[in-house]
Every structure is written in structure tokens, then in C-alpha cells.
Design a protein around this motif. Structure first.
Motif, PDB file in Angstrom:
ATOM      1  N   TYR A 193       0.849  -1.201   0.000  1.00 40.00           N
ATOM      2  CA  TYR A 193       0.000   0.000   0.000  1.00 40.00           C
ATOM      3  C   TYR A 193       0.882   1.248   0.000  1.00 40.00           C
ATOM      4  O   TYR A 193       0.633   2.200  -0.752  1.00 40.00           O
ATOM      5  CB  TYR A 193      -0.905  -0.015   1.229  1.00 40.00           C
ATOM      6  CG  TYR A 193      -1.885   1.140   1.302  1.00 40.00           C
ATOM      7  CD1 TYR A 193      -3.043   1.149   0.529  1.00 40.00           C
ATOM      8  CD2 TYR A 193      -1.660   2.219   2.158  1.00 40.00           C
ATOM      9  CE1 TYR A 193      -3.948   2.194   0.602  1.00 40.00           C
ATOM     10  CE2 TYR A 193      -2.562   3.264   2.241  1.00 40.00           C
ATOM     11  CZ  TYR A 193      -3.706   3.251   1.458  1.00 40.00           C
ATOM     12  OH  TYR A 193      -4.606   4.297   1.536  1.00 40.00           O
ATOM     13  N   ASP A 194       1.923   1.230   0.816  1.00 39.99           N
ATOM     14  CA  ASP A 194       2.842   2.369   0.875  1.00 39.99           C
ATOM     15  C   ASP A 194       3.583   2.550  -0.445  1.00 39.99           C
ATOM     16  O   ASP A 194       3.895   3.683  -0.852  1.00 39.99           O
ATOM     17  CB  ASP A 194       3.838   2.185   2.020  1.00 39.99           C
ATOM     18  CG  ASP A 194       3.167   2.293   3.386  1.00 39.99           C
ATOM     19  OD1 ASP A 194       2.051   2.867   3.458  1.00 39.99           O
ATOM     20  OD2 ASP A 194       3.741   1.776   4.365  1.00 39.99           O
ATOM     21  N   GLY A 198       0.971   5.339  -0.537  1.00 38.62           N
ATOM     22  CA  GLY A 198       0.335   5.424   0.762  1.00 38.62           C
ATOM     23  C   GLY A 198      -0.903   6.300   0.747  1.00 38.62           C
ATOM     24  O   GLY A 198      -1.510   6.567  -0.292  1.00 38.62           O
ATOM     25  N   GLU A 199      -1.266   6.757   1.922  1.00 38.03           N
ATOM     26  CA  GLU A 199      -2.488   7.545   2.063  1.00 38.03           C
ATOM     27  C   GLU A 199      -2.421   8.870   1.305  1.00 38.03           C
ATOM     28  O   GLU A 199      -3.440   9.401   0.865  1.00 38.03           O
ATOM     29  CB  GLU A 199      -2.776   7.787   3.544  1.00 38.03           C
ATOM     30  CG  GLU A 199      -3.105   6.491   4.287  1.00 38.03           C
ATOM     31  CD  GLU A 199      -3.345   6.724   5.758  1.00 38.03           C
ATOM     32  OE1 GLU A 199      -2.963   7.806   6.267  1.00 38.03           O
ATOM     33  OE2 GLU A 199      -3.908   5.816   6.411  1.00 38.03           O
ATOM     34  N   PRO A 207      -8.769   3.961   1.041  1.00 35.19           N
ATOM     35  CA  PRO A 207      -8.093   3.989   2.341  1.00 35.19           C
ATOM     36  C   PRO A 207      -7.425   2.647   2.626  1.00 35.19           C
ATOM     37  O   PRO A 207      -7.762   1.628   2.015  1.00 35.19           O
ATOM     38  CB  PRO A 207      -9.232   4.264   3.332  1.00 35.19           C
ATOM     39  CG  PRO A 207     -10.467   3.789   2.639  1.00 35.19           C
ATOM     40  CD  PRO A 207     -10.235   4.026   1.178  1.00 35.19           C
ATOM     41  N   TRP A 208      -6.480   2.646   3.536  1.00 37.29           N
ATOM     42  CA  TRP A 208      -5.757   1.428   3.870  1.00 37.29           C
ATOM     43  C   TRP A 208      -6.705   0.291   4.240  1.00 37.29           C
ATOM     44  O   TRP A 208      -6.481  -0.871   3.878  1.00 37.29           O
ATOM     45  CB  TRP A 208      -4.786   1.712   5.012  1.00 37.29           C
ATOM     46  CG  TRP A 208      -4.353   0.515   5.804  1.00 37.29           C
ATOM     47  CD1 TRP A 208      -4.558   0.276   7.125  1.00 37.29           C
ATOM     48  CD2 TRP A 208      -3.620  -0.626   5.309  1.00 37.29           C
ATOM     49  NE1 TRP A 208      -4.019  -0.927   7.496  1.00 37.29           N
ATOM     50  CE2 TRP A 208      -3.434  -1.499   6.393  1.00 37.29           C
ATOM     51  CE3 TRP A 208      -3.118  -0.985   4.056  1.00 37.29           C
ATOM     52  CZ2 TRP A 208      -2.765  -2.720   6.276  1.00 37.29           C
ATOM     53  CZ3 TRP A 208      -2.456  -2.207   3.925  1.00 37.29           C
ATOM     54  CH2 TRP A 208      -2.287  -3.050   5.025  1.00 37.29           C
ATOM     55  N   SER A 209      -7.770   0.580   4.930  1.00 30.89           N
ATOM     56  CA  SER A 209      -8.705  -0.451   5.385  1.00 30.89           C
ATOM     57  C   SER A 209      -9.431  -1.147   4.236  1.00 30.89           C
ATOM     58  O   SER A 209     -10.008  -2.219   4.423  1.00 30.89           O
ATOM     59  CB  SER A 209      -9.738   0.158   6.343  1.00 30.89           C
ATOM     60  OG  SER A 209     -10.500   1.160   5.684  1.00 30.89           O
ATOM     61  N   LYS A 210      -9.412  -0.551   3.060  1.00 34.45           N
ATOM     62  CA  LYS A 210     -10.105  -1.128   1.902  1.00 34.45           C
ATOM     63  C   LYS A 210      -9.149  -1.811   0.919  1.00 34.45           C
ATOM     64  O   LYS A 210      -9.590  -2.382  -0.078  1.00 34.45           O
ATOM     65  CB  LYS A 210     -10.878  -0.041   1.148  1.00 34.45           C
ATOM     66  CG  LYS A 210     -11.815   0.789   2.011  1.00 34.45           C
ATOM     67  CD  LYS A 210     -12.907  -0.058   2.637  1.00 34.45           C
ATOM     68  CE  LYS A 210     -13.868   0.812   3.439  1.00 34.45           C
ATOM     69  NZ  LYS A 210     -14.857  -0.009   4.182  1.00 34.45           N
ATOM     70  N   PHE A 211      -7.854  -1.732   1.185  1.00 42.35           N
ATOM     71  CA  PHE A 211      -6.845  -2.269   0.271  1.00 42.35           C
ATOM     72  C   PHE A 211      -6.825  -3.788   0.376  1.00 42.35           C
ATOM     73  O   PHE A 211      -6.742  -4.349   1.463  1.00 42.35           O
ATOM     74  CB  PHE A 211      -5.483  -1.686   0.636  1.00 42.35           C
ATOM     75  CG  PHE A 211      -4.391  -1.934  -0.363  1.00 42.35           C
ATOM     76  CD1 PHE A 211      -4.491  -1.447  -1.658  1.00 42.35           C
ATOM     77  CD2 PHE A 211      -3.247  -2.649  -0.007  1.00 42.35           C
ATOM     78  CE1 PHE A 211      -3.470  -1.645  -2.583  1.00 42.35           C
ATOM     79  CE2 PHE A 211      -2.223  -2.845  -0.916  1.00 42.35           C
ATOM     80  CZ  PHE A 211      -2.337  -2.355  -2.210  1.00 42.35           C
ATOM     81  N   ILE A 234     -11.268   4.254  -9.167  1.00 42.76           N
ATOM     82  CA  ILE A 234     -10.322   3.391  -8.457  1.00 42.76           C
ATOM     83  C   ILE A 234      -9.097   3.111  -9.322  1.00 42.76           C
ATOM     84  O   ILE A 234      -7.967   3.092  -8.836  1.00 42.76           O
ATOM     85  CB  ILE A 234     -11.001   2.073  -8.034  1.00 42.76           C
ATOM     86  CG1 ILE A 234     -12.264   2.364  -7.210  1.00 42.76           C
ATOM     87  CG2 ILE A 234     -10.036   1.208  -7.238  1.00 42.76           C
ATOM     88  CD1 ILE A 234     -12.024   3.186  -5.974  1.00 42.76           C
ATOM     89  N   TRP A 235      -9.326   2.912 -10.625  1.00 40.18           N
ATOM     90  CA  TRP A 235      -8.207   2.629 -11.518  1.00 40.18           C
ATOM     91  C   TRP A 235      -7.193   3.768 -11.527  1.00 40.18           C
ATOM     92  O   TRP A 235      -5.985   3.542 -11.601  1.00 40.18           O
ATOM     93  CB  TRP A 235      -8.720   2.350 -12.925  1.00 40.18           C
ATOM     94  CG  TRP A 235      -7.627   2.203 -13.948  1.00 40.18           C
ATOM     95  CD1 TRP A 235      -7.421   2.974 -15.059  1.00 40.18           C
ATOM     96  CD2 TRP A 235      -6.568   1.234 -13.973  1.00 40.18           C
ATOM     97  NE1 TRP A 235      -6.313   2.547 -15.765  1.00 40.18           N
ATOM     98  CE2 TRP A 235      -5.767   1.478 -15.116  1.00 40.18           C
ATOM     99  CE3 TRP A 235      -6.220   0.178 -13.126  1.00 40.18           C
ATOM    100  CZ2 TRP A 235      -4.654   0.710 -15.435  1.00 40.18           C
ATOM    101  CZ3 TRP A 235      -5.087  -0.589 -13.442  1.00 40.18           C
ATOM    102  CH2 TRP A 235      -4.335  -0.321 -14.590  1.00 40.18           C
ATOM    103  N   ARG A 236      -7.650   5.005 -11.417  1.00 41.66           N
ATOM    104  CA  ARG A 236      -6.738   6.147 -11.418  1.00 41.66           C
ATOM    105  C   ARG A 236      -5.740   6.047 -10.270  1.00 41.66           C
ATOM    106  O   ARG A 236      -4.580   6.475 -10.394  1.00 41.66           O
ATOM    107  CB  ARG A 236      -7.543   7.452 -11.283  1.00 41.66           C
ATOM    108  CG  ARG A 236      -6.698   8.712 -11.404  1.00 41.66           C
ATOM    109  CD  ARG A 236      -7.579   9.945 -11.398  1.00 41.66           C
ATOM    110  NE  ARG A 236      -8.189  10.145 -10.092  1.00 41.66           N
ATOM    111  CZ  ARG A 236      -7.617  10.818  -9.091  1.00 41.66           C
ATOM    112  NH1 ARG A 236      -6.418  11.346  -9.252  1.00 41.66           N
ATOM    113  NH2 ARG A 236      -8.247  10.965  -7.952  1.00 41.66           N
TER     114      ARG A 236
END
Length: 361
Positions: A193-194, A198-199, A207-211, A234-236
């Protein structure tokens, strides 16, 4: 019922009424001037009339160009031409190098003849692999409105069952469901994710919780395939080079994350423009067996060698020989990877066994 001349391969088929869209054939040919235009058009075509014909599976091969198991796949597909289409994404330099060979291929003997789509270079550690997968889906959506399921495979994938068995599982028994692995836990999930920025980059859309993470090999139904191609938001967030290429596997995150978010929101746009209840239509696991070594630092799965290829291996892969390996103790598998090129002859020797019409082995 469908019968290819052998009573042992007869099986029942539904013949649903399908809407047939207007299709711009230029978008699926090598003369297309813009693959992004193809992606856009595949999610916006409109219906015109309807026909009653059997549903098809679109087999999407993501390759470097060379297909080491083409002979095996030709045997697999033989006699079932009304129930599938094939699309191949290969390295453009390979396609150009073998252009003469491709132009003289025999469609009656080679199911891959003239099935290469307009392709672009793919690289590990970049969004190009996921973009190629989206390009394959888009071409299949445009090419034939009877394509109802979209199975992504690699050049080193093999079928573990007969065409009839796989068709029954995907089309007749799934009740319209897609198969895509969606995992919420992985040792490297936060690092990946990072690596996407990252965020700072992913918020607020992802958000991280949805990754999420999952196998890049999936089977999507048509409505979900259209939703994937229609997606821009989301693709962007994923269509960007990572800050850390060693933790960058867009193809293992974008599709799982998008589908999981669509499931959580319960709805996504379908082909008709109406909402599709995604959570009722997704089995969150893959039907392609992959074996990862316990200690794997190069990002590649284990490759089966020719000495290992026998009936026992095929049966064990169908039944998930390592229950902890694919996150589902009750899973079955229709395809498997990764096989070394020299496995071709042993697999051809086993083809009568592999393609025997049994769906419960």
C-alpha cells in the motif's frame, strides 16, 4: 444438449436471450489507433436486438507472445468452438517479429490463429500488467456479446479438466457468479500500500482499510467485467508507477480491491446501466492453482518440472494439494500454473486422462 459427436462429452446448455450491442470492429483489430478508446467504448455500447444462443467463455491469455502449451490448449478446445472465444495479449516486439508466421496460420488447426489483440509492453513493478488485463477484457466485451464469462490465464497455465467440465463449473453450476480471490491479510500488504504512495496518494478513494490482495487470475461474469472497464475512479489510483517497484504488483491489488469495494457498496453499474448486486455474485477465491514456495523472495511461484507431471499431480491440483496454499480448504481448481516449457510432452501424453469428461475428480 451439446454433443461434439461423442456421447461421452454431451452436456446440457442454457440458451438465454441476450442483448446484442453495436460493435465497432475496428476497436478489436490491430489497426485500432487507440487502446484507451477501446477501453472507453467497451463500457458504453448500447443494445440493439436480441438472439438466442449459448453463452461463451472468453479465455484471456496474458503472455509475452510465445505460447508453450498451445498444442495442449488446441486439444482442450477442439470441437467446442460455439462455446468460447480466445484473446491473447503478447509483447508487441514478439508479435512484430513473427508477423509473417501469424498471418499464415491455419484457423482450423490452431485456435490461437489471429487471436492476438492490439498489445502494449508490460513490465513488472508497473501498472502495465493490470492495464493489459483490462485491455483483454475490453476487447472480449466488444468482440462478442455472447461472451458472458472472462477467464484470465497466463502462457504457463494449463487446464486441469476437460472443456466440458470447466464450462459446466463456470457457466452452468456457478449461477452467474464470478471467481476472484480477495484477501484482507498478507505479510507485505502494508508495504505494498505504501509503495503505491500510501495515504497521500490513495486517499480518499482507497483507504488502507479497503486495500486488498489476491491472485491476478480470475473469472468474471459479464456485468462485473463491464463494471471493471467502466471504472475510472479506483483505476486512477492504481494506474501510477510505484515508489517501490519491489513491492509493486498492481495486478494483484487493483481487481481484488475494486471488487471488494463494489461488494461492500453492494452495487456496481451493469451492462444495462442498472445496479448489479455484486456481493451476491462473487465467490472470493481463484479457480487457478498456484503454489508459492515457503521462502520466496523473487515474486515468482513455484514452477512444476516435467518429472513431476503424472496423473497423481493432476488429481492433487484439482483437489488443492496444499490446503493452506490458496486460503480455502474446500476449494477446487480448474486451471493451474506454473509449468516449465518442457512439461508439454508429458502433459500431451496425459491429455486423454486430463480431458476425460469428469467434473468431480
Amino acid at each position: 444438449r451439446y454433443n461434439n459427436g461423442d456421447s461421452s462429452t454431451s452436456f446440457s446448455l442454457r440458451k438465454p436471450v441476450l442483448v446484442i450491442p453495436h460493435i465497432d470492429q475496428n476497436l478489436t483489430s490491430s489497426s485500432s489507433t487507440s487502446s484507451s478508446r477501446c477501453l472507453q467504448r467497451s463500457s458504453t455500447f448500447s443494445p440493439s436486438n436480441s438472439l438466442e444462443k449459448p453463452w461463451k467463455i472468453a479465455f484471456l491469455f496474458l503472455t509475452q507472445g510465445y505460447l508453450p502449451f498451445a498444442s495442449l490448449w488446441n486439444l482442450f478446445f477442439h470441437g467446442h468452438e460455439a462455446f468460447f472465444n480466445i484473446y491473447v495479449h503478447g509483447d508487441p516486439s514478439f508479435i512484430n517479429l513473427h508477423k509473417t508466421t501469424f498471418s499464415s496460420c491455419n484457423k482450423l488447426k490452431d485456435v490461437f490463429c489471429n487471436r492476438f489483440i492490439r498489445s502494449e509492453i508490460t513490465e513488472r513493478g508497473a501498472p502495465s500488467l493490470a492495464a493489459a488485463e483490462r485491455r483483454l477484457i475490453a476487447n472480449a466485451l466488444l468482440d462478442d456479446p455472447l461472451n458472458m464469462y472472462f477467464a484470465l490465464l497466463s502462457d504457463h497455465c494449463i487446464p486441469l479438466q476437460s472443456f466440458q467440465g470447466i464450462y459446466e463449473h463456470i457457466v452452468l453450476k456457478s449461477q452467474g457468479k464470478s471467481f476472484i480471490e480477495i484477501l484482507t491479510e498478507s505479510d507485505s500488504l502494508r508495504a505494498r500500500y505504501d509503495a503505491r504512495g500510501g495515504e497521500e496518494w490513495m486517499l480518499p478513494e482507497v483507504p488502507w482499510s479497503k486495500f486488498r490482495v489476491g491472485s491476478q487470475f480470475f473469472v468474471l461474469n459479464r456485468d462485473l467485467a463491464v463494471s471493471v472497464i467502466a471504472d475510472k475512479k479506483i483505476w486512477r489510483k492504481f494506474n501510477k508507477t510505484c515508489t517501490d517497484v519491489y513491492n509493486c504488483y498492481v495486478e494483484e491489488h487493483y481487481f481484488s480491491t475494486f471488487v471488494a469495494m463494489a461488494m461492500e457498496g453492494r452495487v456496481a453499474p451493469g451492462e444495462s446501466g442498472l445496479a448489479v448486486y455484486v456481493d451476491d455474485c462473487v465467490v472470493p477465491r481463484t479457480v487457478t492453482y498456484v503454489e508459492w514456495p515457503l521462502f520466496n523472495n523473487d515474486g515468482h511461484p513455484r514452477s512444476f518440472a516435467k518429472e513431476e507431471v503424472d496423473m497423481h499431480l493432476i488429481l492433487s491440483l484439482r483437489r488443492n494439494r496444499n490446503n493452506n496454499n490458496n486460503n480455502n480448504n474446500n476449494s477446487f481448481f480448474l486451471f493451474a500454473r506454473k509449468f516449465s516449457d518442457d512439461c508439454l510432452q508429458p502433459l500431451l501424453d496425459l491429455s486423454a486422462f486430463i480431458f476425460h469428461n469428469t467434473t468431480n475428480s
